[in-house]
Design a protein around this motif. Structure first.
Motif, PDB file in Angstrom:
ATOM      1  N   ALA A  47       6.530  26.435  30.732  1.00  0.00           N
ATOM      2  CA  ALA A  47       7.649  26.585  31.667  1.00  0.00           C
ATOM      3  C   ALA A  47       8.099  28.038  31.594  1.00  0.00           C
ATOM      4  O   ALA A  47       7.756  28.757  30.646  1.00  0.00           O
ATOM      5  N   VAL A  48       8.886  28.458  32.559  1.00  0.00           N
ATOM      6  CA  VAL A  48       9.436  29.811  32.520  1.00  0.00           C
ATOM      7  C   VAL A  48      10.205  29.989  31.214  1.00  0.00           C
ATOM      8  O   VAL A  48      10.988  29.122  30.823  1.00  0.00           O
ATOM      9  N   GLY A  49       9.922  31.091  30.531  1.00  0.00           N
ATOM     10  CA  GLY A  49      10.575  31.382  29.260  1.00  0.00           C
ATOM     11  C   GLY A  49       9.764  31.007  28.040  1.00  0.00           C
ATOM     12  O   GLY A  49      10.091  31.444  26.932  1.00  0.00           O
ATOM     13  N   ALA A  50       8.707  30.202  28.205  1.00  0.00           N
ATOM     14  CA  ALA A  50       7.873  29.831  27.063  1.00  0.00           C
ATOM     15  C   ALA A  50       7.178  31.075  26.514  1.00  0.00           C
ATOM     16  O   ALA A  50       6.609  31.863  27.268  1.00  0.00           O
ATOM     17  N   ASP A  51       7.265  31.259  25.192  1.00  0.00           N
ATOM     18  CA  ASP A  51       6.643  32.401  24.515  1.00  0.00           C
ATOM     19  C   ASP A  51       5.450  31.925  23.710  1.00  0.00           C
ATOM     20  O   ASP A  51       5.513  30.888  23.054  1.00  0.00           O
ATOM     21  N   GLY A  52       4.391  32.705  23.729  1.00  0.00           N
ATOM     22  CA  GLY A  52       3.221  32.366  22.941  1.00  0.00           C
ATOM     23  C   GLY A  52       2.068  33.277  23.281  1.00  0.00           C
ATOM     24  O   GLY A  52       2.242  34.475  23.453  1.00  0.00           O
ATOM     25  N   GLY A  53       0.890  32.675  23.389  1.00  0.00           N
ATOM     26  CA  GLY A  53      -0.298  33.443  23.700  1.00  0.00           C
ATOM     27  C   GLY A  53      -1.527  32.810  23.095  1.00  0.00           C
ATOM     28  O   GLY A  53      -1.553  31.616  22.788  1.00  0.00           O
ATOM     29  N   HIS A  54      -2.542  33.652  22.915  1.00  0.00           N
ATOM     30  CA  HIS A  54      -3.788  33.200  22.296  1.00  0.00           C
ATOM     31  C   HIS A  54      -4.305  34.318  21.396  1.00  0.00           C
ATOM     32  O   HIS A  54      -4.332  35.477  21.794  1.00  0.00           O
ATOM     33  N   GLY A  55      -4.665  33.953  20.176  1.00  0.00           N
ATOM     34  CA  GLY A  55      -5.156  34.958  19.244  1.00  0.00           C
ATOM     35  C   GLY A  55      -4.148  36.084  19.076  1.00  0.00           C
ATOM     36  O   GLY A  55      -2.969  35.854  18.831  1.00  0.00           O
ATOM     37  N   LEU A  56      -4.617  37.312  19.272  1.00  0.00           N
ATOM     38  CA  LEU A  56      -3.780  38.495  19.103  1.00  0.00           C
ATOM     39  C   LEU A  56      -2.986  38.845  20.359  1.00  0.00           C
ATOM     40  O   LEU A  56      -2.139  39.726  20.323  1.00  0.00           O
ATOM     41  N   ILE A  57      -3.248  38.170  21.460  1.00  0.00           N
ATOM     42  CA  ILE A  57      -2.602  38.464  22.738  1.00  0.00           C
ATOM     43  C   ILE A  57      -1.367  37.571  22.879  1.00  0.00           C
ATOM     44  O   ILE A  57      -1.455  36.349  22.804  1.00  0.00           O
ATOM     45  N   ARG A  58      -0.210  38.187  23.102  1.00  0.00           N
ATOM     46  CA  ARG A  58       1.048  37.443  23.208  1.00  0.00           C
ATOM     47  C   ARG A  58       1.662  37.700  24.568  1.00  0.00           C
ATOM     48  O   ARG A  58       1.566  38.804  25.123  1.00  0.00           O
ATOM     49  N   TYR A  59       2.337  36.671  25.110  1.00  0.00           N
ATOM     50  CA  TYR A  59       2.946  36.788  26.433  1.00  0.00           C
ATOM     51  C   TYR A  59       4.018  35.732  26.620  1.00  0.00           C
ATOM     52  O   TYR A  59       4.139  34.796  25.838  1.00  0.00           O
TER      53      TYR A  59
END
Length: 165
Positions: A47-59
């Motif tokens: 959802a809008v505002g969710a923080d995370g990513g995959h491996g070393l990439i964060r978004y």
């Protein structure tokens, strides 16, 4: 400026492709190729505002139109200034274009690292995801993606159990 687009027309209606898109970062993720790449994970449901990513990439998720589009703004690496998104677009009643797009202005070290390494890894990961989506929606479809020797080398450098999450 980097504009990197991967797109595939899949023999499925836009609702079916949209349902795959909505599984991103869930325990039932059927779009992200988690068997071979770091899983996409967030601090809450997509959802809008969710923080995370995959491996070393964060978004962070900055836009989400369920079943149609999800847009993320990069948080790291620090040199990634921009967004990436998934988009499902109706072509006709039986075909949908599934697209992943990066639009960013790399700076610092990543101005060099993106074209030399990150881009190659990204391209392979996204093509694996498009293969996964197509195989899910059109059973028996063979994968189109093949990893080059260079991608296999880069994966050996950065892909470890620590990165896999």
């Amino acid at each position: 400026m980097v504009l990197n687009i991967h797109s595939r027309v899949i023999a499925a209606d836009v609702e079916a492709v949209g349902r795959l898109l909505d599984t991103l970062a869930t325990d039932d993720d059927r779009l992200w190729p988690v068997r071979n790449w770091p899983a996409m994970r967030f601090d809450r449901p997509l959802a809008v505002g969710a923080d995370g990513g995959h491996g070393l990439i964060r978004y962070t998720c900055i836009a989400f139109d369920r079943g149609r589009e999800v847009v993320f703004r990069f948080n790291s690496p620090r040199g990634f200034d921009g967004t990436h998104r998934w988009l499902a677009e109706k072509v006709d009643d039986q075909h949908t274009r599934l697209t992943h797009e990066i639009l960013m202005d790399p700076h610092g070290w990543d101005r060099l690292a993106f074209p030399l390494a990150w881009r190659w890894l990204h391209d392979a990961l996204i093509e694996d995801g498009l293969d996964l989506a197509e195989a899910e929606l059109v059973p028996g479809t063979p994968p189109r993606s093949r990893h080059s020797a260079y991608v296999r080398f880069l994966r050996g450098l950065v892909h470890s159990d620590k990165v896999r999450e």
